[in-house]
Write an enzyme that holds these catalytic residues in place. Sequence first.
Site, short mmCIF file in Angstrom:
data_model
loop_
_atom_site.label_atom_id
_atom_site.label_comp_id
_atom_site.label_asym_id
_atom_site.label_seq_id
_atom_site.Cartn_x
_atom_site.Cartn_y
_atom_site.Cartn_z
N GLY A 250 0.95 -1.34 0.26
CA GLY A 250 0.07 0.07 0.50
C GLY A 250 1.05 1.87 -0.19
N PRO A 288 4.28 -5.02 -0.90
CA PRO A 288 4.93 -3.85 -1.61
C PRO A 288 4.52 -4.48 -3.72
CG PRO A 288 6.90 -4.26 -1.20
CD PRO A 288 5.91 -5.44 -0.67
N ARG A 290 2.56 -1.88 -5.70
CA ARG A 290 2.82 -0.03 -6.90
C ARG A 290 4.14 0.75 -5.93
NH1 ARG A 290 -1.19 3.42 -7.81
NH2 ARG A 290 -2.64 2.18 -6.77
N ARG A 329 -6.06 3.72 -15.36
CA ARG A 329 -6.11 4.69 -14.00
C ARG A 329 -6.50 5.49 -14.25
NH1 ARG A 329 -1.62 6.08 -11.27
NH2 ARG A 329 -3.06 5.91 -9.12
N TYR A 333 -10.33 5.82 -12.04
CA TYR A 333 -9.51 6.46 -10.55
C TYR A 333 -10.26 8.08 -10.43
CZ TYR A 333 -7.86 2.03 -9.84
OH TYR A 333 -7.53 -0.06 -9.34
N CYS A 359 -14.04 4.64 -27.95
CA CYS A 359 -15.28 5.79 -28.52
C CYS A 359 -15.74 4.97 -26.85
CB CYS A 359 -15.83 4.48 -29.04
SG CYS A 359 -15.21 4.53 -30.70
N GLU A 360 -15.33 5.97 -26.24
CA GLU A 360 -15.78 6.01 -24.23
C GLU A 360 -15.55 7.58 -24.24
OE1 GLU A 360 -17.61 4.28 -22.05
OE2 GLU A 360 -17.70 2.27 -22.89
N TYR A 387 0.13 -1.12 -12.59
CA TYR A 387 -1.60 -1.05 -12.13
C TYR A 387 -1.90 -0.39 -13.56
CZ TYR A 387 -1.58 -2.29 -7.39
OH TYR A 387 -2.12 -2.63 -6.10
C1 LIG Z 1 -3.04 -4.68 -4.27
C2 LIG Z 1 -2.46 -5.53 -2.57
C3 LIG Z 1 -1.04 -5.04 -1.75
C4 LIG Z 1 -0.52 -4.27 -3.36
O1 LIG Z 1 -0.87 -2.92 -3.03
P1 LIG Z 1 0.15 -2.04 -3.27
O2 LIG Z 1 -0.65 -0.73 -3.42
O3 LIG Z 1 0.52 -2.10 -4.95
O4 LIG Z 1 1.42 -1.88 -3.04
C5 LIG Z 1 -0.55 -5.91 -1.43
N1 LIG Z 1 -1.78 -6.77 -0.34
C6 LIG Z 1 -2.66 -7.34 -1.32
C7 LIG Z 1 -3.62 -8.61 -0.11
C8 LIG Z 1 -3.49 -6.62 -1.88
O5 LIG Z 1 -4.22 -7.20 -2.60
#
Ligand SMILES: *Cc1c(COP(=O)(O)O)cnc(C)c1O
Length: 434
Positions: A250, A288, A290, A329, A333, A359-360, A387
């Site tokens: 995350g 990790p 992203r 993305r 989002y 076409c959107e 992503y």
């Molecule tokens: C998507 C996900 C991650 C990775 O999240 P990032 O924001 O890309 O670091 C880690 N663990 C689980 C269970 C996820 O679903």
Amino acid sequence: MGLGALTPLPGSPQVAYRAGSLALDGCDVADLAARFGTPLYAYSRTAMLAALSAYQQALEGRDHLICYAVKANSSLAVLQTFARAGCGFDIVSSGELERVLAAGAEPSKVVFSGVGKTRAEMRQALAVGVMCFNVESEAELDALSAVAVQSGHTARISLRVNPDVDPKTHPYISTGLKGNKFGIGHERAVAVYAHAASLPGLEVVGIDCHIGSQITDIAPYLDAVDRVLDLVEAVEASGARLHHLDLGGGLGITYTDEQPPSAADLIGALLQRIDARGHGHRRLMFEPGRSLVGNAGLLVTEVLYLKPAHDAGGKNFCIVDAAMNDLMRPAMYEAWMGIVPCRLRADPPVTCDVVGPVCESGDWLGRDRALAVQPGDHLAVLSAGAYGMSMASNYNTRGRAAEVMVSGDQVWLIRERETPADLFRHEHLLPAQS
Ligand SMILES: *Cc1c(COP(=O)(O)O)cnc(C)c1O
């Protein structure tokens, strides 16, 4: 952005202008576009390994395992890069399991997450011998126990708990709050661990949480670890043993002016809290996604047409050959991603929306961007390593982009561009007399 000096862009030191030309690692990006065509994903192996190494160094001397979250970018050469560097993997499907095995992963370094594992996926993961299932509900626990007993294996499990903290990120990528589908409620966790201990075929080995994505603060992680440690203490008071703490992924990256903590600062703060509460002996795991790949990648696209405001009801459009199917993305989002020319022009910039051919009206990559470009020029969407390709689709029967990996001035084609024949290979016409 001077025309002469080496000017790094936000996110990664491997992405910089050299004498007015965009470089990725030691490679000229417009040259890559000319050689491999567009749309093209290009990744710096140097940047990926540097991002991994920041986690590894922060955890040096501790029993730990970093499990790269495969869904962020599941291309085989990316997985291979991390497997060679000793990294484990966090998977969410049997497809991802097959990918990591094909890329050289050791099953003993794979954790299996996800709210909807099928029994067939459980059977396959048990046969391969994954390190741990991160179980997300009581019903899944019962199913996994039954599958393990039937197949004569023991499933090592951890429960994904929902610590009910707000990571202050986009609602679609916030996963650790009450009221979303992920994990087992904090208040139910002790009872579910007791239930797990009573089931055959299961071995409880840990606890995990994952509170969201693109998190740019340390505070929600500290709240989450406190709540997880409260649970560890409560669960162990009832006799179980939890060997590992998996704190998920995350950590955010810089798309524009975000200033996320470094992996070193985040892990330093977490270790301090974990040690202070007397849990420093446990194995630590992180997932990790992203933050290992996002800033290492670009999506390179060619400008097809400029459609000035007088043709298009008051807005300038820059129509490019990459679209929402290549990079979801922005459409999904409303994510802001940097877009820069691969060769700087001295002309005055014009404010325009950068849009694709799909076409959107949701098919845009950037809105109100000041760009000095002409048809035939190349643009790079920055921080597109996470992503991006892994969420690409074939909408509008568009083949998915080619991908290259670079390191210094070396370049490897790691995925060929899909052809229309690839796209309908598994389809059937109806019989002639039908
Ligand atoms: C998507 C996900 C991650 C990775 O999240 P990032 O924001 O890309 O670091 C880690 N663990 C689980 C269970 C996820 O679903």
